[in-house]
Motif scaffolding. Structure first.
Motif, mmCIF file in Angstrom:
data_model
loop_
_atom_site.group_PDB
_atom_site.id
_atom_site.type_symbol
_atom_site.label_atom_id
_atom_site.label_comp_id
_atom_site.label_asym_id
_atom_site.label_seq_id
_atom_site.Cartn_x
_atom_site.Cartn_y
_atom_site.Cartn_z
ATOM 1 N N TYR A 91 0.854 -1.191 0.000
ATOM 2 C CA TYR A 91 0.000 0.000 0.000
ATOM 3 C C TYR A 91 0.889 1.239 0.000
ATOM 4 C CZ TYR A 91 -3.826 3.079 1.625
ATOM 5 O OH TYR A 91 -4.776 4.062 1.756
ATOM 6 N N GLN B 99 -0.758 -7.669 -4.631
ATOM 7 C CA GLN B 99 -1.631 -6.550 -4.961
ATOM 8 C C GLN B 99 -0.893 -5.243 -4.670
ATOM 9 O OE1 GLN B 99 -5.759 -6.805 -3.485
ATOM 10 N NE2 GLN B 99 -5.135 -8.794 -2.670
ATOM 11 N N TRP C 183 -1.581 -1.247 -4.163
ATOM 12 C CA TRP C 183 -2.625 -0.252 -3.915
ATOM 13 C C TRP C 183 -1.990 1.109 -3.704
ATOM 14 C CZ3 TRP C 183 -5.772 -2.874 0.595
ATOM 15 C CH2 TRP C 183 -6.406 -4.023 0.125
ATOM 16 N N GLU D 157 -4.458 -0.685 -7.894
ATOM 17 C CA GLU D 157 -5.799 -0.342 -7.426
ATOM 18 C C GLU D 157 -5.743 0.893 -6.532
ATOM 19 O OE1 GLU D 157 -9.182 -2.343 -4.542
ATOM 20 O OE2 GLU D 157 -7.791 -3.645 -5.601
ATOM 21 N N ALA E 155 -7.145 2.586 -3.416
ATOM 22 C CA ALA E 155 -7.827 2.071 -2.227
ATOM 23 C C ALA E 155 -7.738 3.089 -1.097
ATOM 24 C CB ALA E 155 -7.200 0.751 -1.798
ATOM 25 N N SER F 73 -9.560 -0.038 3.405
ATOM 26 C CA SER F 73 -9.077 -1.244 2.720
ATOM 27 C C SER F 73 -7.738 -1.681 3.294
ATOM 28 C CB SER F 73 -8.929 -0.987 1.219
ATOM 29 O OG SER F 73 -10.173 -0.687 0.649
ATOM 30 N N TRP F 74 -6.857 -0.695 3.569
ATOM 31 C CA TRP F 74 -5.562 -1.011 4.161
ATOM 32 C C TRP F 74 -5.733 -1.645 5.540
ATOM 33 C CZ3 TRP F 74 -0.905 -2.528 4.192
ATOM 34 C CH2 TRP F 74 -0.092 -2.368 5.309
ATOM 35 N N GLU G 153 -8.268 -3.324 6.703
ATOM 36 C CA GLU G 153 -8.793 -4.676 6.529
ATOM 37 C C GLU G 153 -7.690 -5.646 6.100
ATOM 38 O OE1 GLU G 153 -11.975 -7.023 3.696
ATOM 39 O OE2 GLU G 153 -12.330 -4.909 4.122
ATOM 40 N N ALA G 154 -6.875 -5.230 5.139
ATOM 41 C CA ALA G 154 -5.780 -6.091 4.670
ATOM 42 C C ALA G 154 -4.754 -6.337 5.772
ATOM 43 C CB ALA G 154 -5.105 -5.461 3.455
#
Length: 109
Positions: free
Chosen positions: A36, A66, A68, A87, A89, A93-94, A96-97
């Protein structure tokens, strides 16, 4: 063991270069779920950093990682031509990941 990586330092900085090297080495022996890019790190999407971006894209492709970029940080950039492999995000989202990863590694600004 899965990892979530947060990169917030600008491309070309010492911390950023360490993040890139660390992720390349880690991907050889462990799973990286997501990288991320937040804060100044989203500048990697800018044309002057295309060589750096191509290395991240290769890592993502070779190891199914992935990539982001932070939606809030991206809104400050004037010239955003983001490859489809990346993506956009938000922080939710970060979070959650990172909650589903075994380890979180951060490279701050």
């Amino acid at each position: 063991m899965t990892h979530a990586i947060l990169v917030a330092s600008p491309p070309g900085s010492t911390t950023y270069l360490h993040a890139e090297a660390f992720c390349a080495a880690l991907a050889q022996r462990a799973e990286i779920r997501v990288i991320y890019f937040a804060g100044d790190a989203v500048e990697v999407t800018q044309p002057q950093h295309s060589d750096i971006l191509s290395r991240w894209l290769k890592l993502a492709h070779d190891h199914q990682v992935q990539l982001w970029v932070c939606s809030g940080s991206m809104s400050a950039l004037p010239n955003c031509d983001i490859p489809p492999e990346i993506e956009i995000a938000g922080h939710a989202s970060w979070v959650e990941a990172s909650l589903s990863a075994a380890k979180i590694v951060s490279f701050p600004a």
